[in-house]
Write a protein that holds these residues in place. Structure first.
Motif, PDB file in Angstrom:
ATOM      1  N   ARG A 110      31.877  40.736  23.923  1.00  0.00           N
ATOM      2  CA  ARG A 110      30.971  41.885  23.962  1.00  0.00           C
ATOM      3  C   ARG A 110      29.694  41.405  24.634  1.00  0.00           C
ATOM      4  O   ARG A 110      29.161  40.371  24.248  1.00  0.00           O
ATOM      5  N   TYR A 111      29.187  42.143  25.590  1.00  0.00           N
ATOM      6  CA  TYR A 111      28.001  41.673  26.304  1.00  0.00           C
ATOM      7  C   TYR A 111      26.720  41.874  25.494  1.00  0.00           C
ATOM      8  O   TYR A 111      25.683  41.291  25.821  1.00  0.00           O
ATOM      9  N   ALA A 112      26.786  42.661  24.426  1.00  0.00           N
ATOM     10  CA  ALA A 112      25.642  42.852  23.532  1.00  0.00           C
ATOM     11  C   ALA A 112      26.153  43.346  22.188  1.00  0.00           C
ATOM     12  O   ALA A 112      27.244  43.924  22.095  1.00  0.00           O
ATOM     13  N   GLU A 113      25.371  43.123  21.168  1.00  0.00           N
ATOM     14  CA  GLU A 113      25.742  43.593  19.832  1.00  0.00           C
ATOM     15  C   GLU A 113      25.860  45.120  19.845  1.00  0.00           C
ATOM     16  O   GLU A 113      25.045  45.818  20.453  1.00  0.00           O
TER      17      GLU A 113
ATOM     18  N   LYS B  87      28.112  46.798  21.342  1.00  0.00           N
ATOM     19  CA  LYS B  87      28.878  47.257  22.504  1.00  0.00           C
ATOM     20  C   LYS B  87      30.357  46.964  22.281  1.00  0.00           C
ATOM     21  O   LYS B  87      30.729  46.084  21.514  1.00  0.00           O
TER      22      LYS B  87
ATOM     23  N   ARG C  59      28.874  43.937  33.642  1.00  0.00           N
ATOM     24  CA  ARG C  59      28.254  43.567  32.363  1.00  0.00           C
ATOM     25  C   ARG C  59      29.050  42.549  31.557  1.00  0.00           C
ATOM     26  O   ARG C  59      28.484  41.871  30.698  1.00  0.00           O
TER      27      ARG C  59
END
Length: 175
Positions: free
Chosen positions: A52-55, A57, A168
């Motif tokens: 995941r590229y960010a929490e 997501k 991303r």
């Protein structure tokens, strides 16, 4: 070749997806995308697919799961509209569908198989739609929609998400 749908054949919400679709045969585009997605999935490790590229997501697996869900929903709409069904086909909430299904528990191979089966089913259906059926209109979320516009949305929606995977998630997606 199936011509690009006119703006009165779909809701304004879909304009961005449809504009992403390059000129050419829409069925061939769907086949090409299928090959790309299957190739990308085959190249990923489980760890890469869980990224995941960010929490908050989606993981790569969840993105592919979403594409598979969307394929099934849009194909059902396309089938019904192409065959003259005038019922209002409701929208769907992608987040509700995602929360209700554990795509992260799938193996990459399982995801690949399920995606491929859904796309293959769509392609088999599309190859037998008559020229006049492509132009039939129905209703999706209280808006007009032609069968061909839904095919274009399928391609554009997938292009959108493949670009996100590339940009991303740093997944090598040849677009």
């Amino acid at each position: 070749m199936l011509e690009r749908p006119a703006t009165e054949e779909y809701a304004a919400y879909y304009e961005g997806y449809i504009k992403l679709v390059p000129e050419g045969n829409i069925i061939e585009r769907l086949e090409q995308q299928s090959n790309i997605v299957q190739s990308v999935l085959s190249s990923l490790t489980e760890e890469q697919a869980n990224y995941r590229y960010a929490e908050g997501k989606w993981s790569v697996k969840e993105v592919i799961g979403h594409l598979t869900d969307n394929e099934r929903i849009m194909s059902s709409r396309l089938l019904r509209i192409a065959r003259g069904d005038q019922a209002n086909h409701p929208g769907y909430d992608q987040d509700v569908l995602m929360q209700s299904h554990p795509f992260d528990a799938y193996t990459v191979a399982d995801l690949n198989e399920e995606y491929a089966a859904a796309r293959r089913s769509t392609l088999l259906m599309l190859r037998h739609i008559s020229p006049e059926a492509w132009l039939r209109k129905g209703i999706v979320s209280d808006n007009p929609a032609s069968a061909r516009s839904i095919a274009y949305v399928l391609v554009g929606h997938e292009l959108h998400h493949l670009s996100i995977l590339r940009d991303r998630y740093a997944v090598d997606v040849p677009l």
